[in-house]
Design a protein around this motif. Structure first.
Motif, PDB file in Angstrom:
ATOM      1  N   GLU A 178      -3.414  10.901   5.412  1.00 55.01           N
ATOM      2  CA  GLU A 178      -4.818  10.755   5.819  1.00 55.01           C
ATOM      3  C   GLU A 178      -5.471   9.563   5.123  1.00 55.01           C
ATOM      4  O   GLU A 178      -6.204   8.802   5.756  1.00 55.01           O
ATOM      5  N   ARG A 179      -5.210   9.398   3.826  1.00 55.35           N
ATOM      6  CA  ARG A 179      -5.786   8.257   3.104  1.00 55.35           C
ATOM      7  C   ARG A 179      -5.267   6.949   3.696  1.00 55.35           C
ATOM      8  O   ARG A 179      -6.032   6.012   3.916  1.00 55.35           O
ATOM      9  N   LEU A 180      -3.954   6.895   3.961  1.00 56.49           N
ATOM     10  CA  LEU A 180      -3.376   5.683   4.538  1.00 56.49           C
ATOM     11  C   LEU A 180      -3.901   5.436   5.948  1.00 56.49           C
ATOM     12  O   LEU A 180      -4.128   4.287   6.331  1.00 56.49           O
ATOM     13  N   ARG A 181      -4.119   6.481   6.699  1.00 56.23           N
ATOM     14  CA  ARG A 181      -4.641   6.294   8.063  1.00 56.23           C
ATOM     15  C   ARG A 181      -5.994   5.586   8.009  1.00 56.23           C
ATOM     16  O   ARG A 181      -6.247   4.684   8.808  1.00 56.23           O
ATOM     17  N   ARG A 182      -6.865   6.003   7.105  1.00 56.37           N
ATOM     18  CA  ARG A 182      -8.183   5.356   6.997  1.00 56.37           C
ATOM     19  C   ARG A 182      -8.024   3.865   6.684  1.00 56.37           C
ATOM     20  O   ARG A 182      -8.742   3.024   7.233  1.00 56.37           O
ATOM     21  N   VAL A 183      -7.079   3.529   5.812  1.00 51.46           N
ATOM     22  CA  VAL A 183      -6.823   2.123   5.480  1.00 51.46           C
ATOM     23  C   VAL A 183      -6.248   1.407   6.705  1.00 51.46           C
ATOM     24  O   VAL A 183      -6.667   0.287   7.036  1.00 51.46           O
ATOM     25  N   LEU A 184      -5.310   2.042   7.384  1.00 48.29           N
ATOM     26  CA  LEU A 184      -4.679   1.430   8.558  1.00 48.29           C
ATOM     27  C   LEU A 184      -5.706   1.127   9.645  1.00 48.29           C
ATOM     28  O   LEU A 184      -5.648   0.077  10.291  1.00 48.29           O
ATOM     29  N   GLU A 185      -6.628   2.041   9.857  1.00 49.63           N
ATOM     30  CA  GLU A 185      -7.648   1.827  10.886  1.00 49.63           C
ATOM     31  C   GLU A 185      -8.454   0.565  10.626  1.00 49.63           C
ATOM     32  O   GLU A 185      -8.912  -0.085  11.558  1.00 49.63           O
TER      33      GLU A 185
ATOM     34  N   LEU B 162       0.813  -1.223   0.000  1.00 52.94           N
ATOM     35  CA  LEU B 162       0.000   0.000   0.000  1.00 52.94           C
ATOM     36  C   LEU B 162       0.846   1.273   0.000  1.00 52.94           C
ATOM     37  O   LEU B 162       0.313   2.364  -0.121  1.00 52.94           O
ATOM     38  N   GLY B 163       2.149   1.108   0.184  1.00 57.94           N
ATOM     39  CA  GLY B 163       3.018   2.280   0.209  1.00 57.94           C
ATOM     40  C   GLY B 163       3.168   2.912   1.580  1.00 57.94           C
ATOM     41  O   GLY B 163       3.532   4.079   1.692  1.00 57.94           O
ATOM     42  N   VAL B 164       2.902   2.146   2.633  1.00 52.82           N
ATOM     43  CA  VAL B 164       3.100   2.654   3.995  1.00 52.82           C
ATOM     44  C   VAL B 164       4.593   2.822   4.207  1.00 52.82           C
ATOM     45  O   VAL B 164       5.377   1.899   3.980  1.00 52.82           O
ATOM     46  N   ARG B 165       4.984   4.029   4.580  1.00 53.89           N
ATOM     47  CA  ARG B 165       6.388   4.329   4.871  1.00 53.89           C
ATOM     48  C   ARG B 165       6.446   5.488   5.848  1.00 53.89           C
ATOM     49  O   ARG B 165       5.413   6.019   6.255  1.00 53.89           O
ATOM     50  N   ASP B 166       7.631   5.874   6.218  1.00 51.17           N
ATOM     51  CA  ASP B 166       7.852   6.944   7.182  1.00 51.17           C
ATOM     52  C   ASP B 166       6.925   8.122   6.872  1.00 51.17           C
ATOM     53  O   ASP B 166       6.903   8.624   5.756  1.00 51.17           O
TER      54      ASP B 166
ATOM     55  N   PRO C  16       0.471  15.288   3.480  1.00 49.81           N
ATOM     56  CA  PRO C  16      -0.634  15.194   4.453  1.00 49.81           C
ATOM     57  C   PRO C  16      -1.847  14.434   3.899  1.00 49.81           C
ATOM     58  O   PRO C  16      -2.442  13.622   4.607  1.00 49.81           O
ATOM     59  N   ALA C  17      -2.189  14.683   2.646  1.00 47.86           N
ATOM     60  CA  ALA C  17      -3.349  13.991   2.053  1.00 47.86           C
ATOM     61  C   ALA C  17      -3.103  12.485   1.970  1.00 47.86           C
ATOM     62  O   ALA C  17      -3.993  11.677   2.276  1.00 47.86           O
ATOM     63  N   ARG C  18      -1.897  12.094   1.574  1.00 42.81           N
ATOM     64  CA  ARG C  18      -1.562  10.667   1.474  1.00 42.81           C
ATOM     65  C   ARG C  18      -1.574  10.016   2.854  1.00 42.81           C
ATOM     66  O   ARG C  18      -2.057   8.886   3.017  1.00 42.81           O
TER      67      ARG C  18
ATOM     68  N   ILE D 127      -0.086   7.130  11.931  1.00 42.01           N
ATOM     69  CA  ILE D 127      -1.191   7.355  12.869  1.00 42.01           C
ATOM     70  C   ILE D 127      -0.869   8.524  13.800  1.00 42.01           C
ATOM     71  O   ILE D 127      -1.699   9.409  14.020  1.00 42.01           O
ATOM     72  N   ALA D 128       0.347   8.543  14.336  1.00 42.25           N
ATOM     73  CA  ALA D 128       0.734   9.637  15.238  1.00 42.25           C
ATOM     74  C   ALA D 128       0.737  10.980  14.516  1.00 42.25           C
ATOM     75  O   ALA D 128       0.236  11.984  15.041  1.00 42.25           O
ATOM     76  N   LYS D 129       1.292  11.010  13.323  1.00 42.34           N
ATOM     77  CA  LYS D 129       1.395  12.271  12.584  1.00 42.34           C
ATOM     78  C   LYS D 129       0.023  12.788  12.164  1.00 42.34           C
ATOM     79  O   LYS D 129      -0.243  13.990  12.252  1.00 42.34           O
ATOM     80  N   THR D 130      -0.865  11.913  11.722  1.00 35.65           N
ATOM     81  CA  THR D 130      -2.199  12.379  11.349  1.00 35.65           C
ATOM     82  C   THR D 130      -2.966  12.874  12.559  1.00 35.65           C
ATOM     83  O   THR D 130      -3.727  13.836  12.465  1.00 35.65           O
ATOM     84  N   GLU D 131      -2.745  12.240  13.697  1.00 34.24           N
ATOM     85  CA  GLU D 131      -3.389  12.716  14.932  1.00 34.24           C
ATOM     86  C   GLU D 131      -2.869  14.103  15.282  1.00 34.24           C
ATOM     87  O   GLU D 131      -3.631  15.008  15.630  1.00 34.24           O
ATOM     88  N   ARG D 132      -1.557  14.280  15.194  1.00 36.45           N
ATOM     89  CA  ARG D 132      -0.971  15.599  15.457  1.00 36.45           C
ATOM     90  C   ARG D 132      -1.508  16.632  14.468  1.00 36.45           C
ATOM     91  O   ARG D 132      -1.855  17.742  14.855  1.00 36.45           O
TER      92      ARG D 132
END
Length: 194
Positions: free
Chosen positions: A33-40, A19-23, A29-31, A137-142
């Motif tokens: 957020e999209r990944l966070r929804r998938v991660l959840e 899925l392209g999850v990386r640092d 920011p948009a990417r 997850i931490a960065k999107t929360e911040r």
């Protein structure tokens, strides 16, 4: 400060890579957020701990935890213990705040016990996809918290000490109010220069 934990089995780790999850720092920011929804939806477990500026200040001043690394050690141990109560965890990878990651890993291992192997490394968020997931997850929360704070305080930039806009905001606030904004860590070393 925001600290997060993410848990997933081997098959899901491969999906995260695909899925392209990386640092989180390497993603827009948009990417993120999209990944966070998938991660959840995909992760077996995740949790977030938000640390308020006053709590960070108390740790830096040695009033509650001795120093900031001790606070982070405590937060990580807390999150790992919570995860162990909910999912099966064999190994934990952490991005070490300590310049000596082995020391941090040993100390964290002592805190969580022998039920789980702890691997602490510098820049683990760029080496291990599960740490990358936690960093997203931490960065999107911040980012969400920053957006909310901006609706109250106006645009203060990123909130990071390296951001000239953030430094200018704090400087103007001090000149106008004679005190620090309540959202700023008093132990922030940049304040001494301001």
């Amino acid at each position: 400060m925001v600290v997060a934990i993410a848990c997933a089995g081997e098959a899901k780790l491969r999906r995260l890579e695909g899925l392209g999850v990386r640092d989180s720092k390497l993603l827009t920011p948009a990417r993120r957020e999209r990944l966070r929804r998938v991660l959840e939806q995909l992760l077996d477990y995740f949790a977030v701990r938000v640390v308020q500026p006053e709590e960070v200040d108390r740790a830096v001043q040695g009033l509650s935890f001795g120093n900031l690394n001790e606070l982070e050690l405590s937060l990580m141990a807390e999150l790992i213990q919570q995860a162990l109560e909910r999912v099966s965890v064999e190994k934990v990878y952490v991005d070490s705040p300590d310049p000596l990651p082995e020391r941090f890993g040993r100390r964290l291992s002592q805190r969580v016990g022998t039920r789980v192997e702890v691997v602490a490394e510098s820049h683990a968020d760029s080496k291990y996809v599960i740490v990358s997931a936690a960093s997203i997850i931490a960065k999107t929360e911040r980012d969400r918290i920053i957006r909310e704070l901006k609706s109250t305080y106006g645009d203060f930039g990123s909130g990071y000490p390296s951001d000239p806009k953030t430094r200018e905001f704090v400087k103007r606030w001090i000149e106008r109010e004679g005190s620090l904004p309540p959202i700023v860590r008093k132990s922030w070393s940049t304040l001494e220069r301001l």
